[in-house]
Design an enzyme around this catalytic site. Structure first.
Site, PDB file in Angstrom:
ATOM      1  N   LYS A 263      27.427  29.323  23.752  1.00  0.00           N
ATOM      2  CA  LYS A 263      27.105  30.464  23.252  1.00  0.00           C
ATOM      3  C   LYS A 263      27.348  31.110  22.347  1.00  0.00           C
ATOM      4  O   LYS A 263      28.154  30.981  22.350  1.00  0.00           O
ATOM      5  CB  LYS A 263      27.007  31.324  24.938  1.00  0.00           C
ATOM      6  CG  LYS A 263      26.865  30.312  26.542  1.00  0.00           C
ATOM      7  CD  LYS A 263      26.409  31.477  27.289  1.00  0.00           C
ATOM      8  CE  LYS A 263      26.417  30.556  28.822  1.00  0.00           C
ATOM      9  NZ  LYS A 263      26.018  31.690  29.991  1.00  0.00           N
TER      10      LYS A 263
ATOM     11  N   TYR B 243      16.754  28.433  30.465  1.00  0.00           N
ATOM     12  CA  TYR B 243      16.737  29.121  32.085  1.00  0.00           C
ATOM     13  C   TYR B 243      15.827  29.620  32.692  1.00  0.00           C
ATOM     14  O   TYR B 243      15.285  30.515  33.512  1.00  0.00           O
ATOM     15  CB  TYR B 243      17.018  30.640  31.571  1.00  0.00           C
ATOM     16  CG  TYR B 243      19.133  30.762  30.985  1.00  0.00           C
ATOM     17  CD1 TYR B 243      19.997  29.914  32.394  1.00  0.00           C
ATOM     18  CD2 TYR B 243      19.204  30.552  29.907  1.00  0.00           C
ATOM     19  CE1 TYR B 243      21.473  29.743  31.557  1.00  0.00           C
ATOM     20  CE2 TYR B 243      20.538  30.021  29.331  1.00  0.00           C
ATOM     21  CZ  TYR B 243      21.445  29.851  30.443  1.00  0.00           C
ATOM     22  OH  TYR B 243      23.247  29.673  29.896  1.00  0.00           O
TER      23      TYR B 243
ATOM     24  N   PHE C 169      18.891  40.272  35.905  1.00  0.00           N
ATOM     25  CA  PHE C 169      19.120  39.373  34.347  1.00  0.00           C
ATOM     26  C   PHE C 169      18.432  38.772  33.255  1.00  0.00           C
ATOM     27  O   PHE C 169      18.735  38.611  31.706  1.00  0.00           O
ATOM     28  CB  PHE C 169      20.250  39.420  34.395  1.00  0.00           C
ATOM     29  CG  PHE C 169      20.785  38.158  35.193  1.00  0.00           C
ATOM     30  CD1 PHE C 169      20.597  37.209  34.690  1.00  0.00           C
ATOM     31  CD2 PHE C 169      20.686  37.930  36.733  1.00  0.00           C
ATOM     32  CE1 PHE C 169      20.633  35.406  35.225  1.00  0.00           C
ATOM     33  CE2 PHE C 169      20.297  36.892  37.449  1.00  0.00           C
ATOM     34  CZ  PHE C 169      20.822  36.246  36.871  1.00  0.00           C
TER      35      PHE C 169
ATOM     36  N   ARG D 295      32.027  22.026  35.341  1.00  0.00           N
ATOM     37  CA  ARG D 295      32.011  23.479  35.784  1.00  0.00           C
ATOM     38  C   ARG D 295      33.572  24.404  36.173  1.00  0.00           C
ATOM     39  O   ARG D 295      33.550  25.058  35.741  1.00  0.00           O
ATOM     40  CB  ARG D 295      31.320  23.568  37.326  1.00  0.00           C
ATOM     41  CG  ARG D 295      29.775  23.153  36.974  1.00  0.00           C
ATOM     42  CD  ARG D 295      29.020  24.137  36.021  1.00  0.00           C
ATOM     43  NE  ARG D 295      29.143  25.465  37.047  1.00  0.00           N
ATOM     44  CZ  ARG D 295      28.367  26.222  37.257  1.00  0.00           C
ATOM     45  NH1 ARG D 295      27.303  26.254  35.852  1.00  0.00           N
ATOM     46  NH2 ARG D 295      28.452  27.568  37.838  1.00  0.00           N
TER      47      ARG D 295
ATOM     48  N   THR E 142      31.559  32.102  36.785  1.00  0.00           N
ATOM     49  CA  THR E 142      29.814  33.225  35.421  1.00  0.00           C
ATOM     50  C   THR E 142      30.896  34.519  35.364  1.00  0.00           C
ATOM     51  O   THR E 142      30.796  34.773  33.940  1.00  0.00           O
ATOM     52  CB  THR E 142      29.117  33.171  36.544  1.00  0.00           C
ATOM     53  OG1 THR E 142      28.556  32.108  37.618  1.00  0.00           O
ATOM     54  CG2 THR E 142      28.079  33.500  35.902  1.00  0.00           C
TER      55      THR E 142
ATOM     56  N   ARG F  12      36.214  30.031  30.012  1.00  0.00           N
ATOM     57  CA  ARG F  12      35.530  31.789  30.641  1.00  0.00           C
ATOM     58  C   ARG F  12      37.028  32.672  30.159  1.00  0.00           C
ATOM     59  O   ARG F  12      36.651  33.753  30.286  1.00  0.00           O
ATOM     60  CB  ARG F  12      34.346  31.796  31.403  1.00  0.00           C
ATOM     61  CG  ARG F  12      33.103  30.629  31.361  1.00  0.00           C
ATOM     62  CD  ARG F  12      32.111  31.167  32.525  1.00  0.00           C
ATOM     63  NE  ARG F  12      31.179  31.286  32.538  1.00  0.00           N
ATOM     64  CZ  ARG F  12      29.860  29.934  33.012  1.00  0.00           C
ATOM     65  NH1 ARG F  12      29.923  29.731  34.376  1.00  0.00           N
ATOM     66  NH2 ARG F  12      28.017  30.123  31.985  1.00  0.00           N
TER      67      ARG F  12
ATOM     68  N   ASN G   8      29.398  35.105  28.164  1.00  0.00           N
ATOM     69  CA  ASN G   8      30.618  34.600  28.898  1.00  0.00           C
ATOM     70  C   ASN G   8      30.723  32.716  28.216  1.00  0.00           C
ATOM     71  O   ASN G   8      31.339  31.746  29.202  1.00  0.00           O
ATOM     72  CB  ASN G   8      30.511  34.278  30.449  1.00  0.00           C
ATOM     73  CG  ASN G   8      28.687  33.114  30.920  1.00  0.00           C
ATOM     74  OD1 ASN G   8      28.230  32.986  29.538  1.00  0.00           O
ATOM     75  ND2 ASN G   8      28.742  33.735  32.384  1.00  0.00           N
TER      76      ASN G   8
ATOM     77  N   HIS H 150      27.636  27.465  28.202  1.00  0.00           N
ATOM     78  CA  HIS H 150      26.566  26.493  29.690  1.00  0.00           C
ATOM     79  C   HIS H 150      27.458  26.122  30.156  1.00  0.00           C
ATOM     80  O   HIS H 150      27.487  24.867  29.329  1.00  0.00           O
ATOM     81  CB  HIS H 150      25.974  27.051  29.596  1.00  0.00           C
ATOM     82  CG  HIS H 150      24.401  25.903  30.151  1.00  0.00           C
ATOM     83  ND1 HIS H 150      23.890  26.621  31.077  1.00  0.00           N
ATOM     84  CD2 HIS H 150      23.972  25.128  30.216  1.00  0.00           C
ATOM     85  CE1 HIS H 150      23.621  25.761  32.201  1.00  0.00           C
ATOM     86  NE2 HIS H 150      23.411  24.623  31.659  1.00  0.00           N
TER      87      HIS H 150
ATOM     88  N   GLU I 241      17.911  19.559  31.555  1.00  0.00           N
ATOM     89  CA  GLU I 241      18.754  19.954  29.859  1.00  0.00           C
ATOM     90  C   GLU I 241      18.866  19.025  29.157  1.00  0.00           C
ATOM     91  O   GLU I 241      18.259  19.348  27.839  1.00  0.00           O
ATOM     92  CB  GLU I 241      19.539  20.768  30.531  1.00  0.00           C
ATOM     93  CG  GLU I 241      19.550  22.015  32.335  1.00  0.00           C
ATOM     94  CD  GLU I 241      20.601  22.712  32.606  1.00  0.00           C
ATOM     95  OE1 GLU I 241      21.662  22.227  31.885  1.00  0.00           O
ATOM     96  OE2 GLU I 241      20.425  23.490  33.011  1.00  0.00           O
TER      97      GLU I 241
HETATM   98  P1  RTP Z   1      25.191  29.038  32.771  1.00  0.00           P
HETATM   99  O1  RTP Z   1      24.260  28.415  33.426  1.00  0.00           O
HETATM  100  O2  RTP Z   1      24.991  29.856  31.794  1.00  0.00           O
HETATM  101  O3  RTP Z   1      25.638  28.044  32.790  1.00  0.00           O
HETATM  102  O4  RTP Z   1      26.020  30.169  34.081  1.00  0.00           O
HETATM  103  P2  RTP Z   1      25.789  29.722  36.049  1.00  0.00           P
HETATM  104  O5  RTP Z   1      25.255  28.701  36.130  1.00  0.00           O
HETATM  105  O6  RTP Z   1      27.585  30.217  35.841  1.00  0.00           O
HETATM  106  O7  RTP Z   1      25.610  31.071  36.352  1.00  0.00           O
HETATM  107  P3  RTP Z   1      23.467  31.516  36.361  1.00  0.00           P
HETATM  108  O8  RTP Z   1      23.796  31.801  38.175  1.00  0.00           O
HETATM  109  O9  RTP Z   1      23.192  29.595  36.302  1.00  0.00           O
HETATM  110  O10 RTP Z   1      23.525  32.541  35.531  1.00  0.00           O
HETATM  111  C1  RTP Z   1      23.192  32.028  33.997  1.00  0.00           C
HETATM  112  C2  RTP Z   1      23.614  33.419  33.209  1.00  0.00           C
HETATM  113  O11 RTP Z   1      22.928  34.387  33.456  1.00  0.00           O
HETATM  114  C3  RTP Z   1      24.119  35.571  33.415  1.00  0.00           C
HETATM  115  N1  RTP Z   1      23.861  36.006  34.624  1.00  0.00           N
HETATM  116  N2  RTP Z   1      23.998  37.782  34.806  1.00  0.00           N
HETATM  117  N3  RTP Z   1      24.133  40.379  35.908  1.00  0.00           N
HETATM  118  C4  RTP Z   1      24.278  39.314  36.543  1.00  0.00           C
HETATM  119  O12 RTP Z   1      24.584  39.322  37.423  1.00  0.00           O
HETATM  120  C5  RTP Z   1      24.215  37.943  36.072  1.00  0.00           C
HETATM  121  N4  RTP Z   1      24.152  36.621  36.808  1.00  0.00           N
HETATM  122  C6  RTP Z   1      24.187  35.671  36.019  1.00  0.00           C
HETATM  123  C7  RTP Z   1      25.021  34.630  33.143  1.00  0.00           C
HETATM  124  O13 RTP Z   1      25.059  34.701  31.848  1.00  0.00           O
HETATM  125  C8  RTP Z   1      25.054  33.482  33.493  1.00  0.00           C
HETATM  126  O14 RTP Z   1      26.117  32.347  32.779  1.00  0.00           O
HETATM  127 MG    MG Z   2      23.695  28.081  35.448  1.00  0.00          MG
END
Ligand code: RTP
Ligand code: MG
Length: 135
Positions: free
Chosen positions: A11, A51, A59, A87, A93, A104, A114, A117, A128
């Site tokens: 990122k 996304y 968010f 992962r 996250t 991370r 963070n 991805h 993707e």
């Molecule tokens: P990613 O898709 O980026 O790999 O991250 P992830 O699976 O660990 O988390 P995901 O639930 O898919 O969320 C995508 C991105 O959105 C942001 N986020 N912010 N403020 C919040 O509560 C919140 N929750 C998620 C994070 O930057 C996350 O990587």
């Molecule tokens: Mg995700």
């Protein structure tokens, strides 16, 4: 065990911190092979489409703004259980909850910025990878 492919994005925060090499090195040391790689500036439309599963979440606008704030490195990683392994290497996250030794924990500064991805399932990975690299 099966050989899988997964999509990884380094990122904008990690690119700005000059740790592309350190992050790729972690994938390689864990046995994942980089089979495609592209550095690019995402457009708003590309980030929103990528996304799309989160478009109703509070968010979403911040996430799209962050992902378009600078260049990213999009990669396809290949190896045994690549989706789950990536992962695990990434960590939680929220970097405050990420385990020691994860990407991370070591490179992310907040839940928004963070560092990486990673696809969350083989189904997401297929979508993707096609999104950025076509069939
Ligand atoms: P990613 O898709 O980026 O790999 O991250 P992830 O699976 O660990 O988390 P995901 O639930 O898919 O969320 C995508 C991105 O959105 C942001 N986020 N912010 N403020 C919040 O509560 C919140 N929750 C998620 C994070 O930057 C996350 O990587
Ligand atoms: Mg995700």
């Amino acid at each position: 065990m099966s050989v899988e492919r997964t999509l990884s994005i380094i990122k904008p925060d990690a690119v700005a911190k000059n740790v592309i090499g350190e992050i790729v090195s972690r994938f390689e040391k864990a046995g994942l092979k980089v089979v495609a790689m592209q550095m690019k500036q995402l457009s708003k439309e590309e980030a929103e489409g990528f996304y799309a599963e989160h478009k109703e979440r509070p968010f979403f606008a911040d996430l799209v703004a962050f992902m378009t704030s600078g260049p990213v490195v999009v990669q396809v990683l290949e190896g045994e259980n690549a989706v789950l392994l990536n992962r695990e290497l990434m960590g939680a996250t929220n970097p405050k909850e990420a385990a020691e030794g994860t990407i991370r924990r070591d490179f992310a500064s907040s839940i928004d910025a963070n560092a990486v991805h990673g696809s969350d399932s083989t189904t997401s990975a297929a979508r993707e990878i096609a999104y950025f690299f076509g069939a």
